[in-house]
Design an enzyme around this catalytic site. Structure first.
Site, PDB file in Angstrom:
ATOM      1  N   TRP A 115      52.960  44.766  36.072  1.00 11.73           N
ATOM      2  CA  TRP A 115      53.192  45.500  37.430  1.00 11.73           C
ATOM      3  C   TRP A 115      52.973  44.387  38.583  1.00 11.73           C
ATOM      4  CZ3 TRP A 115      49.952  47.305  33.577  1.00 11.73           C
ATOM      5  CH2 TRP A 115      48.611  46.925  33.666  1.00 11.73           C
ATOM      6  N   TYR A 155      39.925  54.226  45.547  1.00  9.03           N
ATOM      7  CA  TYR A 155      40.269  53.100  44.945  1.00  9.03           C
ATOM      8  C   TYR A 155      41.724  52.850  44.757  1.00  9.03           C
ATOM      9  CZ  TYR A 155      41.574  50.275  41.067  1.00  9.03           C
ATOM     10  OH  TYR A 155      42.535  49.410  40.547  1.00  9.03           O
ATOM     11  N   CYS A 186      24.937  33.410  42.808  1.00 12.90           N
ATOM     12  CA  CYS A 186      24.733  34.835  42.168  1.00 12.90           C
ATOM     13  C   CYS A 186      23.131  35.098  41.945  1.00 12.90           C
ATOM     14  CB  CYS A 186      25.499  34.685  40.767  1.00 12.90           C
ATOM     15  SG  CYS A 186      25.323  36.402  39.839  1.00 12.90           S
ATOM     16  N   ASP A 246      36.275  49.474  42.062  1.00  9.80           N
ATOM     17  CA  ASP A 246      36.251  50.102  40.886  1.00  9.80           C
ATOM     18  C   ASP A 246      34.974  49.768  39.997  1.00  9.80           C
ATOM     19  OD1 ASP A 246      36.894  47.637  39.910  1.00  9.80           O
ATOM     20  OD2 ASP A 246      38.620  48.317  38.842  1.00  9.80           O
ATOM     21  N   GLU A 301      48.306  52.161  38.460  1.00  8.40           N
ATOM     22  CA  GLU A 301      46.957  52.628  38.676  1.00  8.40           C
ATOM     23  C   GLU A 301      46.626  53.898  38.178  1.00  8.40           C
ATOM     24  OE1 GLU A 301      44.740  50.584  39.793  1.00  8.40           O
ATOM     25  OE2 GLU A 301      45.765  48.898  40.538  1.00  8.40           O
TER      26      GLU A 301
HETATM   27 FE1  SF4 Z   1      28.942  37.545  36.929  1.00  8.39          FE
HETATM   28 FE2  SF4 Z   1      26.935  36.139  38.391  1.00  8.39          FE
HETATM   29 FE3  SF4 Z   1      27.318  35.672  35.878  1.00  8.39          FE
HETATM   30 FE4  SF4 Z   1      29.265  34.927  37.415  1.00  8.39          FE
HETATM   31  S1  SF4 Z   1      27.125  34.103  37.298  1.00  8.39           S
HETATM   32  S2  SF4 Z   1      29.378  35.717  35.467  1.00  8.39           S
HETATM   33  S3  SF4 Z   1      28.961  36.389  39.028  1.00  8.39           S
HETATM   34  S4  SF4 Z   1      26.674  37.430  36.627  1.00  8.39           S
END
Ligand code: SF4
Length: 359
Positions: free
Chosen positions: A23, A119, A207, A137, A36
């Protein structure tokens, strides 16, 4: 936290990790909407052949709108969540007849379509029209919860608001289609529920979950869905090469799918005599002679809120023709494949050799 860093890294990640899907080559609203709806609550690997079959059979929204309902349901068979198929067909009819075959070109307009939530509207708006609406989502919830270290449950009112706001802030509004595709692919293939690729992840320096060693704990969910057990006893009546089926139309699971006459019980039984006193048995079999050919099952199907256990009583009737008792219709057994059945009945039809072993 710098939102442009997140978007830039994500877009670079996408360049290095392209995920070709059919798609993506057709950024028209019909194709995106079709893909979707098929992919809602479905894994890409499972939904892909269905998308290809639907698009080949119905290349335009008009073709889908003009298709008979039973044909659409049959093509959908096995994908589950059948209200999606009904909405798909209903929306195609509406777009074809009331909108001249054109999908709405705004997020708000898309939201008016049946079966299209926030979404799906964001996905169509961004992929088809390049409008800056961030998709949210399950995959995106997970990426954001981990990257931003959000402790609010994704299914709480407060959590939903916060995630929606943060998703909008992080998006690269200059290239919404590329950004949305990137974050969805990243969540689906990289920042996965189990064993995410953190050690090779370009996001890891920023992160929060990774830095705080909380990757396994996020995202949080507050509600645990209780599943109700239901026990279905199907009467597969046989006479003159025919059997009885009906279309489910009540406000219950599996609307518009077919089934054999069914007695629901408080528990599972393998004793056909316990069914002889039921109204259904009296209506369909009454005092006619019958003999049990075999009992097949139990077969199981797990739905979002219910666990279905089904057994099938194959019963030969001493009559030339099955009774005419609406809503049941007599169909030739060899033609059962032409009807759309729920998965649990499909499993029975594919494997009628299993005999009942109650556990
Ligand atoms: Fe997911 Fe953070 Fe691991 Fe990257 S570092 S895969 S964003 S949990």
């Amino acid at each position: 936290m710098d939102s442009s860093t997140f978007a830039q890294r994500l877009l670079l990640w996408r360049k290095a990790n392209p995920r070709p899907l059919p798609w993506k080559d057709h950024p028209d609203a019909y194709t995106i909407w079709l893909s979707e709806i098929i992919l809602q609550q479905t894994r890409v690997e499972q939904g892909l052949p269905y998308f290809e079959r639907f698009r080949a059979k119905y290349p335009t929204v008009e073709a889908l709108a003009n298709a008979p309902e039973d044909e659409v349901m049959k093509l959908w068979e096995g994908l589950g969540y059948y209200s999606r198929a009904r909405n798909l067909h209903g929306t195609a009819k509406m777009v074809a007849s009331e909108l001249g075959g054109q999908f709405p070109e705004t997020y708000e307009g898309l939201l008016q379509l049946k079966g299209v939530g926030a979404y799906t509207a964001a996905a169509i708006a961004s992929f088809a029209y390049d409008l800056p609406h961030a998709v949210l989502d399950g995959n995106v919830f997970r990426v954001l919860a981990r990257y931003l270290g959000i402790d609010l449950p994704t299914d709480s009112t407060e959590g939903k608001k916060l995630f929606a706001r943060r998703a909008g802030e992080l998006m690269d509004a200059a290239q919404p289609a590329a950004y949305n595709q990137a974050i969805m692919d990243f969540g689906a293939t990289w920042c996965t529920p189990r064993n995410p690729k953190c050690s090779a992840c370009p996001m890891s320096p920023n992160c929060q979950a990774f830095q705080q060693k909380r990757v396994e704990q996020l995202p949080l969910k507050s509600k645990k869905i209780e599943k109700r057990d239901r026990f279905f006893h199907y009467l597969v009546l046989r006479a003159g090469g025919e059997t009885l089926i009906r279309k489910r139309t009540d406000s219950d699971i599996w609307q518009q799918l077919y089934e054999f006459p069914m007695v629901e019980g408080e528990a599972l039984t393998d004793d056909p005599k316990s069914l002889t006193q039921t109204l259904l048995w009296q209506e369909l079999i009454g005092d006619n002679d019958w003999s049990l050919r075999q009992i097949a099952g139990p077969f199981r199907q797990v739905l979002t809120h219910q666990k279905i256990v089904a057994v099938f009583f194959e019963i030969d009737l001493e009559m030339k023709q099955l009774p005419n008792t609406p809503p049941f219709i007599a169909v030739e057994q060899k033609n059962l494949n032409n009807f759309a059945f729920p998965k649990v009945i499909d499993c029975y039809l594919k494997d009628k050799s299993l005999y009942l072993r109650l556990v």
